[in-house]
Design a protein around this motif. Structure first.
Motif, PDB file in Angstrom:
ATOM      1  N   GLY A 320     -51.155 -31.293  14.668  1.00 44.01           N
ATOM      2  CA  GLY A 320     -52.562 -31.334  15.039  1.00 44.01           C
ATOM      3  C   GLY A 320     -52.813 -31.614  16.504  1.00 44.01           C
ATOM      4  N   LEU A 321     -51.811 -31.381  17.355  1.00 44.57           N
ATOM      5  CA  LEU A 321     -51.961 -31.614  18.786  1.00 44.57           C
ATOM      6  C   LEU A 321     -52.303 -30.322  19.513  1.00 44.57           C
ATOM      7  CD1 LEU A 321     -48.931 -33.979  19.505  1.00 44.57           C
ATOM      8  CD2 LEU A 321     -51.341 -34.615  19.345  1.00 44.57           C
ATOM      9  N   ILE A 322     -53.345 -30.362  20.318  1.00 45.82           N
ATOM     10  CA  ILE A 322     -53.673 -29.255  21.214  1.00 45.82           C
ATOM     11  C   ILE A 322     -53.163 -29.661  22.594  1.00 45.82           C
ATOM     12  CG2 ILE A 322     -55.512 -27.873  22.245  1.00 45.82           C
ATOM     13  CD1 ILE A 322     -57.203 -28.441  19.776  1.00 45.82           C
ATOM     14  N   LYS A 323     -52.076 -29.048  23.016  1.00 49.00           N
ATOM     15  CA  LYS A 323     -51.430 -29.435  24.268  1.00 49.00           C
ATOM     16  C   LYS A 323     -51.857 -28.471  25.376  1.00 49.00           C
ATOM     17  CE  LYS A 323     -47.376 -31.465  21.997  1.00 49.00           C
ATOM     18  NZ  LYS A 323     -45.895 -31.464  21.896  1.00 49.00           N
ATOM     19  N   GLU A 324     -52.601 -29.005  26.322  1.00 52.25           N
ATOM     20  CA  GLU A 324     -53.115 -28.225  27.432  1.00 52.25           C
ATOM     21  C   GLU A 324     -52.564 -28.761  28.756  1.00 52.25           C
ATOM     22  OE1 GLU A 324     -54.242 -25.335  26.592  1.00 52.25           O
ATOM     23  OE2 GLU A 324     -56.347 -25.488  27.214  1.00 52.25           O
ATOM     24  N   PRO A 325     -52.689 -28.004  29.852  1.00 47.40           N
ATOM     25  CA  PRO A 325     -52.129 -28.458  31.134  1.00 47.40           C
ATOM     26  C   PRO A 325     -52.693 -29.792  31.613  1.00 47.40           C
ATOM     27  CG  PRO A 325     -52.657 -26.123  31.231  1.00 47.40           C
ATOM     28  CD  PRO A 325     -53.206 -26.628  29.938  1.00 47.40           C
ATOM     29  N   ASN A 326     -53.979 -30.038  31.357  1.00 42.18           N
ATOM     30  CA  ASN A 326     -54.588 -31.262  31.871  1.00 42.18           C
ATOM     31  C   ASN A 326     -54.696 -32.357  30.817  1.00 42.18           C
ATOM     32  OD1 ASN A 326     -56.112 -32.287  34.426  1.00 42.18           O
ATOM     33  ND2 ASN A 326     -57.442 -32.897  32.714  1.00 42.18           N
ATOM     34  N   ASP A 327     -54.924 -31.983  29.570  1.00 43.83           N
ATOM     35  CA  ASP A 327     -55.151 -32.962  28.506  1.00 43.83           C
ATOM     36  C   ASP A 327     -54.444 -32.535  27.229  1.00 43.83           C
ATOM     37  OD1 ASP A 327     -57.184 -34.876  29.693  1.00 43.83           O
ATOM     38  OD2 ASP A 327     -58.272 -32.996  29.935  1.00 43.83           O
ATOM     39  N   THR A 328     -54.167 -33.530  26.397  1.00 44.58           N
ATOM     40  CA  THR A 328     -53.683 -33.291  25.043  1.00 44.58           C
ATOM     41  C   THR A 328     -54.684 -33.906  24.071  1.00 44.58           C
ATOM     42  OG1 THR A 328     -51.360 -33.279  25.707  1.00 44.58           O
ATOM     43  CG2 THR A 328     -51.833 -33.705  23.388  1.00 44.58           C
ATOM     44  N   PHE A 329     -55.069 -33.117  23.052  1.00 45.93           N
ATOM     45  CA  PHE A 329     -56.055 -33.561  22.074  1.00 45.93           C
ATOM     46  C   PHE A 329     -55.398 -33.673  20.697  1.00 45.93           C
ATOM     47  CE2 PHE A 329     -58.207 -31.241  25.400  1.00 45.93           C
ATOM     48  CZ  PHE A 329     -59.310 -32.020  25.692  1.00 45.93           C
ATOM     49  N   GLN A 330     -55.720 -34.725  19.975  1.00 39.20           N
ATOM     50  CA  GLN A 330     -55.257 -34.923  18.606  1.00 39.20           C
ATOM     51  C   GLN A 330     -56.403 -34.605  17.659  1.00 39.20           C
ATOM     52  OE1 GLN A 330     -52.094 -36.492  17.050  1.00 39.20           O
ATOM     53  NE2 GLN A 330     -53.164 -35.214  15.564  1.00 39.20           N
ATOM     54  N   LEU A 331     -56.266 -33.546  16.858  1.00 35.65           N
ATOM     55  CA  LEU A 331     -57.306 -33.198  15.891  1.00 35.65           C
ATOM     56  C   LEU A 331     -57.282 -34.175  14.721  1.00 35.65           C
ATOM     57  CD1 LEU A 331     -57.135 -29.285  15.671  1.00 35.65           C
ATOM     58  CD2 LEU A 331     -58.906 -30.682  16.748  1.00 35.65           C
ATOM     59  N   ILE A 332     -58.426 -34.760  14.420  1.00 39.18           N
ATOM     60  CA  ILE A 332     -58.604 -35.654  13.274  1.00 39.18           C
ATOM     61  C   ILE A 332     -59.528 -34.936  12.291  1.00 39.18           C
ATOM     62  CG2 ILE A 332     -59.221 -37.972  12.526  1.00 39.18           C
ATOM     63  CD1 ILE A 332     -57.035 -37.931  14.659  1.00 39.18           C
ATOM     64  N   ALA A 333     -59.094 -34.780  11.049  1.00 33.72           N
ATOM     65  CA  ALA A 333     -59.788 -33.898  10.106  1.00 33.72           C
ATOM     66  C   ALA A 333     -61.205 -34.338   9.782  1.00 33.72           C
ATOM     67  CB  ALA A 333     -58.972 -33.786   8.811  1.00 33.72           C
ATOM     68  N   SER A 334     -61.485 -35.656   9.808  1.00 28.75           N
ATOM     69  CA  SER A 334     -62.830 -36.140   9.486  1.00 28.75           C
ATOM     70  C   SER A 334     -62.966 -37.580   9.960  1.00 28.75           C
ATOM     71  CB  SER A 334     -63.077 -36.073   7.973  1.00 28.75           C
ATOM     72  OG  SER A 334     -62.408 -37.134   7.309  1.00 28.75           O
ATOM     73  N   PRO A 335     -64.188 -38.092  10.038  1.00 22.69           N
ATOM     74  CA  PRO A 335     -64.362 -39.500  10.440  1.00 22.69           C
ATOM     75  C   PRO A 335     -63.749 -40.481   9.453  1.00 22.69           C
ATOM     76  CG  PRO A 335     -66.416 -38.278  10.666  1.00 22.69           C
ATOM     77  CD  PRO A 335     -65.475 -37.391   9.911  1.00 22.69           C
ATOM     78  N   GLN A 336     -63.479 -40.031   8.222  1.00 25.96           N
ATOM     79  CA  GLN A 336     -62.895 -40.921   7.219  1.00 25.96           C
ATOM     80  C   GLN A 336     -61.396 -41.109   7.414  1.00 25.96           C
ATOM     81  OE1 GLN A 336     -65.253 -38.413   6.219  1.00 25.96           O
ATOM     82  NE2 GLN A 336     -66.705 -40.109   6.481  1.00 25.96           N
ATOM     83  N   HIS A 337     -60.780 -40.228   8.193  1.00 28.19           N
ATOM     84  CA  HIS A 337     -59.349 -40.360   8.453  1.00 28.19           C
ATOM     85  C   HIS A 337     -59.091 -41.432   9.513  1.00 28.19           C
ATOM     86  CE1 HIS A 337     -59.150 -36.614   6.245  1.00 28.19           C
ATOM     87  NE2 HIS A 337     -57.821 -36.639   6.306  1.00 28.19           N
ATOM     88  N   THR A 338     -57.900 -41.997   9.463  1.00 31.29           N
ATOM     89  CA  THR A 338     -57.519 -43.020  10.439  1.00 31.29           C
ATOM     90  C   THR A 338     -57.409 -42.399  11.828  1.00 31.29           C
ATOM     91  OG1 THR A 338     -56.284 -44.243   8.758  1.00 31.29           O
ATOM     92  CG2 THR A 338     -55.753 -44.704  11.073  1.00 31.29           C
ATOM     93  N   ILE A 339     -58.018 -43.072  12.806  1.00 36.25           N
ATOM     94  CA  ILE A 339     -57.951 -42.612  14.188  1.00 36.25           C
ATOM     95  C   ILE A 339     -56.790 -43.333  14.869  1.00 36.25           C
ATOM     96  CG2 ILE A 339     -59.156 -42.483  16.397  1.00 36.25           C
ATOM     97  CD1 ILE A 339     -61.762 -42.333  14.869  1.00 36.25           C
ATOM     98  N   PRO A 340     -55.752 -42.607  15.284  1.00 32.94           N
ATOM     99  CA  PRO A 340     -54.563 -43.270  15.847  1.00 32.94           C
ATOM    100  C   PRO A 340     -54.837 -43.866  17.225  1.00 32.94           C
ATOM    101  CG  PRO A 340     -54.353 -40.898  16.037  1.00 32.94           C
ATOM    102  CD  PRO A 340     -55.601 -41.143  15.231  1.00 32.94           C
ATOM    103  N   VAL A 341     -54.006 -44.830  17.599  1.00 38.17           N
ATOM    104  CA  VAL A 341     -54.045 -45.422  18.932  1.00 38.17           C
ATOM    105  C   VAL A 341     -52.871 -44.857  19.725  1.00 38.17           C
ATOM    106  CG1 VAL A 341     -53.908 -47.542  20.265  1.00 38.17           C
ATOM    107  CG2 VAL A 341     -55.135 -47.518  18.080  1.00 38.17           C
TER     108      VAL A 341
END
Length: 687
Positions: A320-341
């Motif tokens: 679920g990682l979107i790896k881009e040149p400037n930023d990396t984004f972690q896709l979280i399926a919904s607000p009910q899922h655990t948001i990682p640190v």
């Protein structure tokens, strides 16, 4: 107003990075903290727009080579006329009457210096072991403060530790007229209290702060594992123990210089008085730069979010990682899922600044925005409801259908513009907005000041390359016009004094303060900036992929004024009771107006900006204004005529000494690459 930090040859990249970062964290809500080189100091008219000039640590000899002469003359005149100056370590050596450095060693430097803000000798190094481009001589040195020199402010401590590497002391500073010692080195050859570590000098109407130590260094961004710092407890660990005191000290130094500080006003000190109102921070925290928060993705209709989430998953890894040149984004399926640190990492930019990188959590909200308790500073569902309410039923709208919101982000503009693959998978009209930006972007070298209460957003716009009648350069004009029209076209709000400044700024007539007299009849009222527009472009296939960034002071009183303040003042003058804007309502109004204008511009009668030209002139500040073009040698006095309808160039005509047009003398200027200083009536090259 600006805070300028010298970045020319000789500047330590580490000192430059720490200086810029610390200043942005402490005063960035009030000032634009920018870097400037020797050429800029010599040739640019920086003095009138500068609240503080800083020469950071590094090497004194390159400073003297590049700044002696014209640049130093300008610096000296700026400070003497009421300016503020901070010289740090090498910057302090450079700003003294004479330098004596490492006599009898291969590093020896001696000689007179031009600025002479301190009329004595800066002698170093105070503690042995200095090696250029190394941390071998770094130390967590003790300093003793002269608290009475801080204007009676209760610091809560008399001694602390700060970073040191090669600094000097100011010989007999306590005996020099107009010079005050702010702090002394401790434990120097048994002569404690005899070597001045920090001084402040009166220079004409201005003031110069000189520090042999580095209070700007943030130990949280030093590598504690570097063996040059020694075994634990090492330099870094000792600095971390007293870092909250360091932050309070730097705030007090900046206050003494007369700068406005970002909130909160004070920090917790280890032995602070119990009756003081302190805000506790963890060791090593940087005041004013909060941690990034999750990004929430939602849409005006759930189906839009479903399609968008599917598109984003197509460019994500199996994790679920979107790896881009400037930023990396972690896709979280919904607000009910655990948001990682995620753990942050440090990297160094080409400009020498340390940059903190952390994976950004992107939470997909399929059934509307998260609850108001999750994002209290911007309620996404309120925005969507207002967007649907004000959209006329006669047009299909797309701008603002999908929104990515974060309470604290790095930069909405950078997240879209610098991550090209991600941006390609976002629909036209997609908006990213935030409450606080830690690294906002403006034109040229500017950083966008983004205090809470400033509506800041960036939008993806696909502009067809084949639309020859509708040049993409006009998009910045349309966005700025949409901001003004979204307020001033509403019933009852027509006289709210918002105006356009070429090429991309929103200005307002400054409300009079209590007891302030109106401007004399026949003179222009004082104008202040309340917003700005930035457009970045990439070419993709048969279209321009534009990222349109906007920042609008909506509810915040600083650094100038806000739209709501203008409305309150207008209500007071007229007896009206016009409603104030929220971030949610203003964003909706701006996007609806922008889309209406852009549709007319692109798909109207084929004449492009001509359809909106008169509306633009109605709102701008420059009809028949006289300005000086410093882009030419010799400078030329001209009258502004308008904007060309092909490529949006500023049209001007030369005038004689009586202000009469000179036939055949027409000059046209591009919006990008030129800066309009309205207060001085100058158009100059943008650095």
């Amino acid at each position: 107003m600006n805070v300028l930090v010298y970045s020319g040859e000789g500047t330590s990249r580490a000192s430059l990075a720490h200086t810029v970062r610390t200043l942005r964290s402490l005063v960035g809500h009030h000032y634009d903290v920018m870097k400037i080189d020797a050429k800029g100091l010599t040739t640019e008219p920086w003095e009138e727009s500068t609240s503080l000039l800083v020469i950071p640590g590094g090497r004194d000899l390159p400073y003297t080579r590049d700044l002696n002469g014209a640049a130093n003359e300008k610096i000296r005149a700026y400070v003497a006329a009421g300016g503020r100056f901070w010289g740090i370590c090498a910057g302090a050596y450079f700003s003294s009457d004479r330098i004596v450095f490492e006599v009898g060693t291969p590093l020896e430097v001696q000689g007179d210096r031009e600025l002479k803000f301190f009329a004595g000798e800066c002698h170093g190094v105070v503690y042995p072991g200095f090696v250029y481009d190394s941390e071998q001589g770094a130390n967590a040195v003790g300093i003793r403060l002269e608290e009475e020199e801080f204007g009676g402010e209760r610091l809560g401590f008399e001694e602390t530790r700060v970073y040191f590497n090669g600094g000097g002391y100011f010989v007999d500073a306590e005996k020099q007229p107009g010079c005050s010692v702010l702090a002394w080195y401790k434990d120097t050859d048994g002569n404690e209290g005899q070597k001045a570590a920090m001084i402040v000098c009166q220079v004409g109407q201005g003031v110069a702060l000189l520090t042999g130590v580095h209070p700007e260094y943030d130990p949280a961004h030093l590598d504690a594992g570097n063996p040059e710092y020694g075994p634990l407890p090492n330099v870094v660990s000792r600095l971390l123990e007293t870092d909250q005191q360091r932050l309070l000290l730097v705030r007090s130094l900046l206050k003494k210089l007369g700068l406005k500080l970002s909130q909160p006003e004070v920090l917790q000190a280890t032995d602070a008085p119990q009756d003081a109102a302190f805000v506790a921070l963890p060791p090593g925290a940087i005041l004013g730069i909060p941690d990034l928060t999750p990004l929430y993705l939602a849409s005006v209709e759930p189906a839009y979010t479903t399609l968008l989430a599917h598109s984003l998953r197509s460019i994500a890894t199996s994790e679920g990682l979107i790896k881009e040149p400037n930023d990396t984004f972690q896709l979280i399926a919904s607000p009910q899922h655990t948001i990682p640190v995620h753990t942050s990492t440090l990297s160094e930019t080409a400009e020498g600044e340390s940059e903190e990188k952390v994976i950004k959590n992107l939470v997909v909200c399929h059934d509307g925005g998260p609850p108001a308790s999750t994002t209290p500073q911007f309620v996404m569902n309120d925005y969507f409801q207002h967007l649907k309410k004000i959209r006329p039923p006669t047009q299909d709208f797309t701008f603002g259908n999908s929104l990515l919101y974060g309470e604290v982000v790095s930069s909405t503009q950078t997240m879209l513009d610098k991550n090209f693959t991600l941006c390609q998978h976002l629909p036209t009209g997609f908006v990213c907005n935030a409450t606080i930006q830690t690294a906002g972007r403006g034109r040229g070298r500017n950083s966008w000041i983004s205090p809470p209460g400033c509506l800041q957003f960036s939008m993806v716009l696909r502009h067809p390359f084949q639309a020859r009648h509708a040049s993409a350069v006009f998009v910045q004009y349309l966005a700025a016009l949409a901001i003004v029209e979204s307020v001033c076209s509403l019933p009852g709000y027509e006289e709210v004094p918002l105006k356009l400044k070429w090429p991309n700024d929103i200005y307002a007539e400054a409300p009079l303060e209590e007891g302030e007299e109106p401007a004399p009849e026949g003179t222009a009222p004082r104008m202040v900036k309340v917003g700005g527009v930035l457009v970045n472009s990439n070419f993709s296939g048969s279209e321009f992929l534009l990222v349109v960034g906007c920042g609008i002071n909506t509810t915040n009183p600083n650094p100038t004024t806000s739209i709501n303040h203008l409305i309150r003042y207008h209500n007071k003058k007229t007896g009206k009771n016009l409603a104030l804007f929220t971030q949610e309502t203003l964003l909706a109004h701006v996007l609806v107006k922008f889309e209406q204008m852009y549709t007319t511009f692109l798909h109207g009668n084929g004449t492009g900006f001509a359809q909106l030209e008169q509306t633009y002139y109605k709102r701008w500040l420059h009809t028949d204004a006289f300005v000086t073009l410093t882009t030419m040698t010799p400078h030329r006095r001209v009258r502004i005529q308008g904007i060309t309808l092909d490529y949006g160039l500023l049209k001007t005509v030369g005038v004689d000494g009586q202000g009469r047009d000179i036939e055949g003398e027409e000059f046209r200027l591009q919006p990008d690459g030129n800066s309009f200083d309205m207060l001085k009536g100058l158009i100059s090259t943008k650095s």
